[in-house]
Design a protein around this motif. Structure first.
Motif, PDB file in Angstrom:
ATOM      1  N   UNK A   1      43.307 114.696 -17.597  1.00  0.00           N
ATOM      2  CA  UNK A   1      42.136 115.481 -17.195  1.00  0.00           C
ATOM      3  C   UNK A   1      40.889 115.044 -17.952  1.00  0.00           C
ATOM      4  N   UNK A   2      41.038 114.758 -19.237  1.00  0.00           N
ATOM      5  CA  UNK A   2      39.873 114.333 -20.023  1.00  0.00           C
ATOM      6  C   UNK A   2      39.365 112.969 -19.565  1.00  0.00           C
ATOM      7  N   UNK A   3      40.263 112.018 -19.437  1.00  0.00           N
ATOM      8  CA  UNK A   3      39.847 110.672 -19.034  1.00  0.00           C
ATOM      9  C   UNK A   3      39.310 110.686 -17.604  1.00  0.00           C
ATOM     10  N   UNK A   4      39.982 111.390 -16.699  1.00  0.00           N
ATOM     11  CA  UNK A   4      39.493 111.479 -15.324  1.00  0.00           C
ATOM     12  C   UNK A   4      38.136 112.151 -15.233  1.00  0.00           C
ATOM     13  N   UNK A   5      37.955 113.206 -16.007  1.00  0.00           N
ATOM     14  CA  UNK A   5      36.654 113.875 -16.014  1.00  0.00           C
ATOM     15  C   UNK A   5      35.558 112.996 -16.582  1.00  0.00           C
ATOM     16  N   UNK A   6      35.863 112.268 -17.664  1.00  0.00           N
ATOM     17  CA  UNK A   6      34.859 111.365 -18.251  1.00  0.00           C
ATOM     18  C   UNK A   6      34.506 110.234 -17.301  1.00  0.00           C
ATOM     19  N   UNK A   7      35.508 109.676 -16.618  1.00  0.00           N
ATOM     20  CA  UNK A   7      35.230 108.597 -15.671  1.00  0.00           C
ATOM     21  C   UNK A   7      34.438 109.097 -14.476  1.00  0.00           C
ATOM     22  N   UNK A   8      34.721 110.308 -14.021  1.00  0.00           N
ATOM     23  CA  UNK A   8      33.984 110.829 -12.870  1.00  0.00           C
ATOM     24  C   UNK A   8      32.548 111.209 -13.235  1.00  0.00           C
ATOM     25  N   UNK A   9      32.298 111.525 -14.504  1.00  0.00           N
ATOM     26  CA  UNK A   9      30.933 111.847 -14.920  1.00  0.00           C
ATOM     27  C   UNK A   9      30.006 110.654 -14.703  1.00  0.00           C
ATOM     28  N   UNK A  10      30.508 109.456 -14.963  1.00  0.00           N
ATOM     29  CA  UNK A  10      29.651 108.279 -14.840  1.00  0.00           C
ATOM     30  C   UNK A  10      29.339 107.925 -13.388  1.00  0.00           C
ATOM     31  N   UNK A  11      30.114 108.455 -12.430  1.00  0.00           N
ATOM     32  CA  UNK A  11      29.878 108.131 -11.026  1.00  0.00           C
ATOM     33  C   UNK A  11      29.246 109.261 -10.231  1.00  0.00           C
TER      34      UNK A  11
ATOM     35  N   UNK B   1      26.336 111.772  -8.920  1.00  0.00           N
ATOM     36  CA  UNK B   1      24.885 111.699  -8.731  1.00  0.00           C
ATOM     37  C   UNK B   1      24.208 113.077  -8.747  1.00  0.00           C
ATOM     38  N   UNK B   2      24.886 114.108  -8.255  1.00  0.00           N
ATOM     39  CA  UNK B   2      24.243 115.419  -8.175  1.00  0.00           C
ATOM     40  C   UNK B   2      24.511 116.234  -9.436  1.00  0.00           C
ATOM     41  N   UNK B   3      23.604 117.149  -9.700  1.00  0.00           N
ATOM     42  CA  UNK B   3      23.701 117.983 -10.901  1.00  0.00           C
ATOM     43  C   UNK B   3      24.888 118.938 -10.848  1.00  0.00           C
ATOM     44  N   UNK B   4      25.188 119.479  -9.660  1.00  0.00           N
ATOM     45  CA  UNK B   4      26.309 120.404  -9.536  1.00  0.00           C
ATOM     46  C   UNK B   4      27.640 119.701  -9.799  1.00  0.00           C
ATOM     47  N   UNK B   5      27.808 118.540  -9.259  1.00  0.00           N
ATOM     48  CA  UNK B   5      29.047 117.801  -9.457  1.00  0.00           C
ATOM     49  C   UNK B   5      29.177 117.314 -10.903  1.00  0.00           C
ATOM     50  N   UNK B   6      28.037 117.035 -11.540  1.00  0.00           N
ATOM     51  CA  UNK B   6      28.073 116.647 -12.955  1.00  0.00           C
ATOM     52  C   UNK B   6      28.601 117.799 -13.803  1.00  0.00           C
ATOM     53  N   UNK B   7      28.158 119.013 -13.489  1.00  0.00           N
ATOM     54  CA  UNK B   7      28.619 120.191 -14.222  1.00  0.00           C
ATOM     55  C   UNK B   7      30.113 120.423 -14.001  1.00  0.00           C
ATOM     56  N   UNK B   8      30.577 120.240 -12.777  1.00  0.00           N
ATOM     57  CA  UNK B   8      32.000 120.415 -12.472  1.00  0.00           C
ATOM     58  C   UNK B   8      32.828 119.359 -13.205  1.00  0.00           C
ATOM     59  N   UNK B   9      32.387 118.110 -13.180  1.00  0.00           N
ATOM     60  CA  UNK B   9      33.128 117.037 -13.849  1.00  0.00           C
ATOM     61  C   UNK B   9      33.158 117.245 -15.360  1.00  0.00           C
ATOM     62  N   UNK B  10      32.057 117.693 -15.928  1.00  0.00           N
ATOM     63  CA  UNK B  10      32.029 117.949 -17.371  1.00  0.00           C
ATOM     64  C   UNK B  10      32.937 119.117 -17.733  1.00  0.00           C
ATOM     65  N   UNK B  11      32.990 120.128 -16.878  1.00  0.00           N
ATOM     66  CA  UNK B  11      33.883 121.262 -17.129  1.00  0.00           C
ATOM     67  C   UNK B  11      35.347 120.846 -17.052  1.00  0.00           C
ATOM     68  N   UNK B  12      35.668 120.012 -16.079  1.00  0.00           N
ATOM     69  CA  UNK B  12      37.035 119.518 -15.953  1.00  0.00           C
ATOM     70  C   UNK B  12      37.409 118.692 -17.172  1.00  0.00           C
ATOM     71  N   UNK B  13      36.469 117.917 -17.691  1.00  0.00           N
ATOM     72  CA  UNK B  13      36.754 117.052 -18.831  1.00  0.00           C
ATOM     73  C   UNK B  13      36.911 117.820 -20.134  1.00  0.00           C
TER      74      UNK B  13
END
Length: 138
Positions: A58-68, A70-82
């Protein structure tokens, strides 16, 4: 981000941030038990590997998805997952260590030693290899 920097930040996350971040989740997991059955060593080892691996994924997947993202909402979701996902998985591993300690004849709240940085992950691993059983006082 370079691979060596990614590995370093992931190692620091596992050894320092994850135990400290899961403190409140661990207290709740120990007070409100998920299961009341005691765990033997083999069952604890299986649970520990499963939940620590899930926390790492979950941490690695969340960190990798953060770099890809583009939107602010998805960034917040990815950071929360990570961050929150691995903390919950680590808290469930702490709960499993509490159940293992009960099967060893000790107090389950000793498992809160698992939230100490650097010492916590080592404590969980030590608990998976120990075969100590407390003698009955009866």
């Amino acid at each position: 981000m370079a691979v060596d920097q990614f590995l370093y930040t992931t190692a620091v996350f596992i050894l320092v941030s994850l135990p400290m971040g899961s403190f409140l989740f661990s207290i709740v997991a120990l007070i409100i038990p998920i299961s009341k059955t005691a765990l033997d060593r083999t069952g604890y080892q299986k649970n520990l590997v499963k939940f620590l691996f899930l926390a790492l994924v979950l941490h690695v997947g969340g960190k990798l998805s953060i770099s890809y993202v583009r939107s602010e909402e998805m960034f917040t979701v990815a950071r929360s997952i990570a961050t929150v996902g691995p903390a919950i998985c680590y808290a469930v591993a702490i709960n499993a260590s509490g159940r293992r300690l009960v099967s060893m004849g000790l107090n389950k709240f000793i498992a809160l030693a698992g939230v100490i940085p650097f010492v916590g992950p080592a404590f969980l691993i030590w608990l998976s290899i120990t075969i100590y059983q407390r003698n009955s006082t009866e």
